[in-house]
Scaffold this motif. Sequence first.
Motif, PDB file in Angstrom:
ATOM      1  N   HIS A 279       0.848  -1.195   0.000  1.00  0.00           N
ATOM      2  CA  HIS A 279       0.000   0.000   0.000  1.00  0.00           C
ATOM      3  C   HIS A 279       0.882   1.243   0.000  1.00  0.00           C
ATOM      4  O   HIS A 279       1.885   1.316   0.714  1.00  0.00           O
ATOM      5  N   GLU A 280       0.510   2.233  -0.808  1.00  0.00           N
ATOM      6  CA  GLU A 280       1.268   3.478  -0.879  1.00  0.00           C
ATOM      7  C   GLU A 280       0.671   4.521   0.060  1.00  0.00           C
ATOM      8  O   GLU A 280      -0.545   4.718   0.094  1.00  0.00           O
ATOM      9  N   THR A 281       1.548   5.199   0.807  1.00  0.00           N
ATOM     10  CA  THR A 281       1.140   6.261   1.718  1.00  0.00           C
ATOM     11  C   THR A 281       1.883   7.535   1.357  1.00  0.00           C
ATOM     12  O   THR A 281       3.113   7.528   1.222  1.00  0.00           O
ATOM     13  N   ASP A 282       1.151   8.617   1.208  1.00  0.00           N
ATOM     14  CA  ASP A 282       1.754   9.917   0.887  1.00  0.00           C
ATOM     15  C   ASP A 282       2.018  10.668   2.185  1.00  0.00           C
ATOM     16  O   ASP A 282       1.198  11.475   2.644  1.00  0.00           O
ATOM     17  N   LEU A 283       3.179  10.414   2.779  1.00  0.00           N
ATOM     18  CA  LEU A 283       3.474  10.973   4.098  1.00  0.00           C
ATOM     19  C   LEU A 283       3.605  12.484   4.065  1.00  0.00           C
ATOM     20  O   LEU A 283       3.288  13.160   5.043  1.00  0.00           O
ATOM     21  N   PHE A 284       4.113  13.030   2.991  1.00  0.00           N
ATOM     22  CA  PHE A 284       4.339  14.475   2.913  1.00  0.00           C
ATOM     23  C   PHE A 284       3.434  15.161   1.893  1.00  0.00           C
ATOM     24  O   PHE A 284       3.741  16.257   1.434  1.00  0.00           O
ATOM     25  N   GLY A 285       2.310  14.533   1.555  1.00  0.00           N
ATOM     26  CA  GLY A 285       1.419  15.102   0.551  1.00  0.00           C
ATOM     27  C   GLY A 285       1.606  14.393  -0.782  1.00  0.00           C
ATOM     28  O   GLY A 285       2.421  13.476  -0.919  1.00  0.00           O
ATOM     29  N   HIS A 286       0.861  14.835  -1.780  1.00  0.00           N
ATOM     30  CA  HIS A 286       0.887  14.141  -3.072  1.00  0.00           C
ATOM     31  C   HIS A 286       0.910  15.145  -4.216  1.00  0.00           C
ATOM     32  O   HIS A 286       0.128  16.096  -4.248  1.00  0.00           O
ATOM     33  N   GLY A 287       1.855  14.926  -5.145  1.00  0.00           N
ATOM     34  CA  GLY A 287       1.858  15.678  -6.396  1.00  0.00           C
ATOM     35  C   GLY A 287       2.341  17.112  -6.326  1.00  0.00           C
ATOM     36  O   GLY A 287       2.240  17.840  -7.310  1.00  0.00           O
ATOM     37  N   GLY A 288       2.884  17.517  -5.188  1.00  0.00           N
ATOM     38  CA  GLY A 288       3.304  18.912  -5.063  1.00  0.00           C
ATOM     39  C   GLY A 288       4.415  19.295  -6.020  1.00  0.00           C
ATOM     40  O   GLY A 288       4.398  20.378  -6.602  1.00  0.00           O
ATOM     41  N   GLY A 289       5.388  18.397  -6.209  1.00  0.00           N
ATOM     42  CA  GLY A 289       6.504  18.709  -7.096  1.00  0.00           C
ATOM     43  C   GLY A 289       6.074  18.848  -8.537  1.00  0.00           C
ATOM     44  O   GLY A 289       6.513  19.757  -9.248  1.00  0.00           O
ATOM     45  N   GLU A 290       5.202  17.959  -8.976  1.00  0.00           N
ATOM     46  CA  GLU A 290       4.727  18.026 -10.361  1.00  0.00           C
ATOM     47  C   GLU A 290       3.876  19.267 -10.586  1.00  0.00           C
ATOM     48  O   GLU A 290       3.960  19.917 -11.636  1.00  0.00           O
ATOM     49  N   THR A 291       3.061  19.608  -9.601  1.00  0.00           N
ATOM     50  CA  THR A 291       2.246  20.833  -9.703  1.00  0.00           C
ATOM     51  C   THR A 291       3.134  22.067  -9.782  1.00  0.00           C
ATOM     52  O   THR A 291       2.891  22.982 -10.583  1.00  0.00           O
ATOM     53  N   LEU A 292       4.189  22.100  -8.958  1.00  0.00           N
ATOM     54  CA  LEU A 292       5.124  23.220  -8.989  1.00  0.00           C
ATOM     55  C   LEU A 292       5.801  23.314 -10.351  1.00  0.00           C
ATOM     56  O   LEU A 292       5.969  24.412 -10.897  1.00  0.00           O
ATOM     57  N   ALA A 293       6.190  22.169 -10.911  1.00  0.00           N
ATOM     58  CA  ALA A 293       6.833  22.171 -12.227  1.00  0.00           C
ATOM     59  C   ALA A 293       5.904  22.750 -13.287  1.00  0.00           C
ATOM     60  O   ALA A 293       6.327  23.546 -14.142  1.00  0.00           O
TER      61      ALA A 293
END
Length: 365
Positions: A279-293
Motif C-alpha cells: 500500500h502506498e502512503t503519501d506521508l508528505f502530501g501528493h503531487g506537489g513537485g509536479e504541480t510546482l513544475a
Amino acid sequence: MASVDRDAVLNALRVVVDPDLRKDIVSLGFVKDLTLAEGRASFTIELTTHACPVKDQMRDQAVAVVRALGVSDVQVQLTARVRSATAPEAGRPPLPGVKNVIAVGAGKGGVGKTTVAVNLALSLARCGSRVGILDGDMYGPNVPIMLGINTQLVTDDQRRIVPAEKYGVQVISIGFLTNDDAPVIWRGPMLHQAIQQFFREVAWKELDYLIIDMPPGTGDVALSLSQTVPVVGSIVVTTPQQVSLADSRRAIRMYQKLNIPTLGIVENMSYHRCTNCHHETDLFGHGGGETLATDMNVPFLGRLPIYQPIREGGDTGVPLVVSEPASEAARAFLTVAERTAAQISIAAHKSAEANKGKIPLIPVR
C-alpha cells in the motif's frame, strides 16, 4: 541488394526519429560508418546520451526499415557522444575536461538533495557516461560519507588536484581536507576563492557531466558558481509538502536571476510503499513537485520513494543504485537520470542550432 544503394538506406532511416530532438537520425547526423557489401548493411547510430531509454527501440526500427529494402543482414551498433550544451561566454570560459556542469540544489535543507545528487551521478555513470561530482556544500560536505571515501587529495605534475574515484565517478569535496567533526567557518571571499580553486585547479578527466551538490538555500555558492563557469542548468529537489515547495519556488527564481536554466524538479520522499501489503502512503502530501513544475513551466524529472535502503546506503557509503540496482527505487533514480540527460541533449541541440556558423570567442586567462 544490387538495387539498394547508400542513398536508399539513408532515405529509409529517415523514419527513425529521436523522441527528444524530434528529428530523424539522418538529419541529426547520427548515422555513421555506413557500409554496403555482399547483401550486408552495417552502420553505427551515435546518440547524444548513453541514458537514452528508447535506444533499443530505435535500433530495432532501424534494422526493420533497412531489411524492408531487401537487405537480409543488417548490423547496427549503438554508441553515444554527449554534446556540450553550453557555448563559451565572456568571463566564463569552459571548464577544462568537462562538457556539462549541472547544479543540484534545494530551497531548504532536509529534502535529500545530496542523496539525489549522488545517486543521479551513479545512475548516469552506470548508463555509460563519464561523470564527476563536486561537493559544493562547503559547510556540510557529506558526499564522501555517502560514497564511503576516506582519502587525502593529491596533485599531478601541473599542480592540479586529482579527483578521488569511487564506483566509476570522479569526486572532489572539501570534506577530504577537513576532519569529520571540524566546522568549516568561512566568510564570503574565502568561500568564493575555494570554489574557484575547486573548479579551475582540478584535473577532471573528460567528463560528460559534472554534478555539483549545492548547499541548501539561496546563498554565496550559487552566486560564485554562476560567475565562475557556464552551467548548463539546475535540478531543484523538493518534497511534496507546502513548506518545501515554497522554498523550492524561491530556488528556481534564484537560478533564473543567475541565468541558469532549470533542467527540472525532482520530488523526493514522494511516497512510501509498504513492503508487506504494497500500500502506498503519501506521508508528505501528493503531487506537489509536479504541480510546482507545471506552475513554473519547467520539466518534472520524476518521483523518488521513501525507502529504508536509500538511507542505509547513504550511511554505509554504498548508495542504493549500487547495492540494489534492480529495485524499484533504483529504477526511479534511473528515470531521473534519463530525463536529465534528455534535457541536456535538447539544450545542446538548441545551442548548436543557435550558434551554427558562429566563431566562438573564448576568453584567455
